[in-house]
Design a protein around this motif. Structure first.
Motif, short mmCIF file in Angstrom:
data_model
loop_
_atom_site.label_atom_id
_atom_site.label_comp_id
_atom_site.label_asym_id
_atom_site.label_seq_id
_atom_site.Cartn_x
_atom_site.Cartn_y
_atom_site.Cartn_z
N GLY A 273 0.79 -1.23 0.00
CA GLY A 273 0.00 0.00 0.00
C GLY A 273 0.82 1.27 0.00
N SER A 274 2.13 1.15 0.23
CA SER A 274 2.98 2.34 0.27
C SER A 274 3.35 2.79 -1.14
CB SER A 274 4.26 2.05 1.05
OG SER A 274 5.05 1.08 0.37
N ALA A 275 3.87 4.01 -1.24
CA ALA A 275 4.34 4.51 -2.53
C ALA A 275 5.47 3.63 -3.06
CB ALA A 275 4.80 5.96 -2.38
N GLU A 276 6.32 3.16 -2.16
CA GLU A 276 7.43 2.30 -2.58
C GLU A 276 6.92 0.99 -3.18
OE1 GLU A 276 11.63 0.56 -0.78
OE2 GLU A 276 9.97 0.98 0.58
N TRP A 277 5.88 0.44 -2.59
CA TRP A 277 5.29 -0.81 -3.10
C TRP A 277 4.67 -0.60 -4.47
CZ3 TRP A 277 -0.18 -1.89 -3.39
CH2 TRP A 277 -0.50 -3.22 -3.64
N HIS A 278 3.95 0.51 -4.65
CA HIS A 278 3.38 0.81 -5.97
C HIS A 278 4.50 0.93 -7.01
CE1 HIS A 278 -0.25 1.84 -3.66
NE2 HIS A 278 -0.91 1.80 -4.80
N GLY A 279 5.59 1.60 -6.61
CA GLY A 279 6.70 1.73 -7.54
C GLY A 279 7.34 0.40 -7.86
N ALA A 280 7.47 -0.47 -6.84
CA ALA A 280 8.08 -1.79 -7.07
C ALA A 280 7.25 -2.63 -8.03
CB ALA A 280 8.26 -2.51 -5.74
N LEU A 281 5.93 -2.55 -7.91
CA LEU A 281 5.07 -3.27 -8.85
C LEU A 281 5.26 -2.76 -10.28
CD1 LEU A 281 1.75 -3.51 -6.80
CD2 LEU A 281 3.10 -5.45 -7.63
N ALA A 282 5.57 -1.47 -10.40
CA ALA A 282 5.69 -0.87 -11.73
C ALA A 282 7.03 -1.15 -12.39
CB ALA A 282 5.48 0.64 -11.62
N HIS A 283 8.12 -1.19 -11.61
CA HIS A 283 9.43 -1.25 -12.27
C HIS A 283 10.27 -2.48 -11.91
CE1 HIS A 283 11.06 0.10 -8.46
NE2 HIS A 283 10.47 1.27 -8.54
N SER A 284 9.72 -3.44 -11.15
CA SER A 284 10.46 -4.68 -10.90
C SER A 284 10.42 -5.56 -12.15
CB SER A 284 9.86 -5.44 -9.71
OG SER A 284 10.05 -4.74 -8.51
N ARG A 285 11.56 -6.04 -12.56
CA ARG A 285 11.62 -6.87 -13.76
C ARG A 285 10.94 -8.23 -13.52
NH1 ARG A 285 14.56 -5.97 -18.11
NH2 ARG A 285 15.89 -4.49 -16.99
N TRP A 286 10.99 -8.71 -12.27
CA TRP A 286 10.40 -10.00 -11.95
C TRP A 286 9.50 -9.86 -10.73
CZ3 TRP A 286 15.80 -9.45 -12.38
CH2 TRP A 286 16.35 -9.92 -13.59
N ILE A 287 8.36 -10.51 -10.76
CA ILE A 287 7.44 -10.57 -9.62
C ILE A 287 7.08 -12.03 -9.39
CG2 ILE A 287 5.19 -9.90 -8.70
CD1 ILE A 287 5.35 -7.36 -10.38
N VAL A 288 7.22 -12.48 -8.15
CA VAL A 288 6.87 -13.85 -7.78
C VAL A 288 5.79 -13.76 -6.70
CG1 VAL A 288 7.68 -16.06 -6.90
CG2 VAL A 288 9.20 -14.64 -8.31
N THR A 289 4.62 -14.30 -6.99
CA THR A 289 3.50 -14.19 -6.06
C THR A 289 2.77 -15.53 -5.98
OG1 THR A 289 1.45 -12.99 -5.55
CG2 THR A 289 1.94 -13.36 -7.87
#
Length: 576
Positions: A273-289
């Protein structure tokens, strides 16, 4: 609704003409208690409006000192009622969920003292701040079972001017305050920065901040999310540890909800929910969920999203719930849209492959890799891990560990994100029959907000806060569950399983249903009562013999991809 522990009376003067008039007094009048012969007390006090009032109630303590330390420890002291037990504890009870934390008090004459480390509460997941919510303060006999009659802790008027009293610890606001005029409570606010809270700010982050970061170059970062940030565990943990073992030249970010997880030094926590988390979703090359990402998330070019899911779907999920009690928009509508967020969906076995594709509406690449979280069951150090978990939980040597992991019930929920604990097991009967030779570990699903009260220990211990269920499987001698996917994981151990399913007809025919003939293929007996469970635990050798064929069939169907190398196969996807 008047509280069960208190009856309140408003004294009035009867005037000569028959009229009545309330009795005024200073609002700062100190309460005076008079013990009554039947174990209650009569208290003369003032209302907030400055009128005299009488309370006929159970004996209750008064708080007259409260100090916050810099580390978030709340030091409190106050007066004990005459009828107070010899040993007491202060209890924080969550205002919405059946969860509590207890802290021992010390007595000094007629006074009590207590330190509440609310900024860093000890837990199986490490030292964590108090969970978000309103927590009321109560005093009761140490180790006693909780009840509606637990005495609330009240504030003396001398404390009123100092309330609310707030201490912020690592961004988490903790506030001591009062309600119902003088009853003390602690409000644990969200761990999010103040600039990221509230509906308006959430919309700005979603509609402006996130799109802005999508225009910036991708970073060599892996963002992990386990159950929406609720734990450092499950398959995302296995993938993370494999990438770290390989020395992958990437940054590791771990999504954490409300600061309720600790992460190792190999990763950095980002608050959901933080600004950093929103940014990480936008610019992380890989996401594992292992579960769904936010509905507004859109995978961009060059971004790889690996959906590990969170177990073999023994029960129906997603679109397959059509025609059941759970066939609502929350389950059915988002599936195809959310499935398009993923680059690849992992399947733990051949049975799950068509089920996951259909239920989750996923049209893309689906790989039958096995479940990364099960790799720990094949690790060379698995016995050492099991021994360490037992030691940490305080399991005495020689006692049999029974892990009880019920699945949540959709019709027993506070809301979509917080479920009640479904516990058909009679803990009292189980304790009387099994306590000499067994320890019961109760593991709630990550969505379950309730917790088993501490007074059931040492026989029954709530281990829901343990970050990784696979480690608990390693420590268990026997698994008791109902319809949980953990049964497919545990089958890798070859140890016995028992299924406590008194609501089987309702779950099968109305609530969810199954993706297999559960009654025919369950790798252990289906038990309808606590008594049947006690009998089965008393003769596990007979259970093993009777279930041998079903167990072998179940293991062959659901564990054929589990070999200790699933996380490595996922790491290959990310690094090739």
């Amino acid at each position: 609704i008047p509280p069960a522990h208190t009856e309140t009376w408003s004294p009035e003067l009867v005037l000569a003409d028959g009229a009545t008039d309330r009795i005024a007094c200073t609002p700062g009048l100190a309460p005076v208690a008079y013990p009554l012969s039947h174990g209650r007390e009569l208290v003369v006090a003032a209302t907030a409006a400055g009128y005299l009032v009488l309370h006929d109630r159970t004996p209750q303590p008064f708080l007259d000192r409260a100090v916050w330390r810099a580390d978030g420890t709340l030091l409190v002291a106050g007066g004990l009622p005459d009828a107070a037990p010899h040993a007491t504890e202060l209890v924080l009870k969550h205002g919405a969920h059946a969860a509590e934390s207890a802290f021992p008090t010390t007595h000094d004459g007629g006074r009590f003292h207590c330190a509440l480390p609310l900024g860093a509460l000890p837990s199986l997941a490490g030292a964590l701040p108090l969970r978000e919510g309103r927590w009321t303060l109560h005093l009761r006999e140490r180790g006693a079972a909780g009840s509606l009659l637990d005495a609330p802790v009240r504030c003396t008027p001398t404390l009123f001017d100092g309330l609310p009293a707030t201490r912020t610890v690592r961004g988490k606001p903790l506030t001591l305050d009062r309600h119902r005029h003088d009853e003390a409570f602690v409000l644990a606010g969200p761990a999010l920065p103040a600039t990221d809270r509230g509906p308006y700010r959430r919309r700005v982050l979603r509609e402006q901040h996130y799109p802005l970061h999508r225009t910036r170059p991708l970073r060599d970062t892996v963002l992990y999310s386990s159950f929406g940030g609720r734990a450092y565990g499950d398959s995302p943990r296995a993938v993370h540890e494999e990438l770290v073992r390989r020395g992958a030249d990437v940054d590791h970010l771990w999504a954490v909800r409300d600061a309720q997880s600790t992460v190792p030094g190999t990763a950095r926590a980002v608050l959901v929910g933080s600004a950093e988390w929103h940014g990480a979703l936008a610019h992380s090359r890989w996401i594992v969920t292992n579960t769904h990402l936010p509905a507004w998330f859109t995978r961009r070019g060059g971004q790889t999203v690996v959906q590990t899911w969170h177990g073999t779907p023994l029960k129906r999920i997603g679109a397959d719930l059509a025609g059941t009690l759970c066939a609502g928009l929350a389950h059915l509508a988002p599936r195809p849209r959310l499935g398009r967020q993923w680059s690849v969906l992992l399947s733990p076995n051949a049975h799950s492959t068509p089920v996951l594709r259909s239920a989750l509406g996923f049209p893309g690449e689906l790989l039958e890799t096995g479940l990364p979280r099960t790799d720990a069951l094949f690790a060379a150090d698995r016995d050492r891990t099991a021994a360490a978990v037992r030691a940490r939980l305080g399991v005495p040597p020689g006692k049999k560990v029974v892990l009880y992991a019920p699945t949540p019930r959709d019709d027993l929920a506070y809301d979509a994100s917080h479920h009640r604990l479904h516990l058909p097991l009679d803990l009292g009967a189980a304790r009387r029959a099994l306590a000499d030779g067994h320890v019961l570990l109760v593991r709630g699903h990550p969505l379950v907000a309730d917790r088993l009260p501490a007074h059931h220990a040492p026989f029954a211990v709530d281990v829901s806060a343990h970050p990784d269920a696979t480690e608990l499987l390693l420590a268990a001698d026997v698994l008791v569950t109902d319809y949980s996917s953990l049964a497919a994981d545990f089958a890798n151990t070859g140890r016995p399983m028992l299924f406590l399913t008194p609501d089987l007809p309702h779950y099968r025919d109305t609530l969810r249903g199954f993706t297999l003939d559960f009654e025919a293929r369950a790798p252990g007996p289906l038990l309808g009562s606590t008594e049947e469970l006690i009998d089965a635990l008393g003769d596990l050798d007979a259970v093993t013999r009777a279930s041998a064929d079903a167990y072998a069939d179940f293991r062959g169907a659901f564990c054929h991809r589990d070999d200790g190398g699933a996380a490595g196969r996922v790491a290959d996807l990310l690094t090739d």
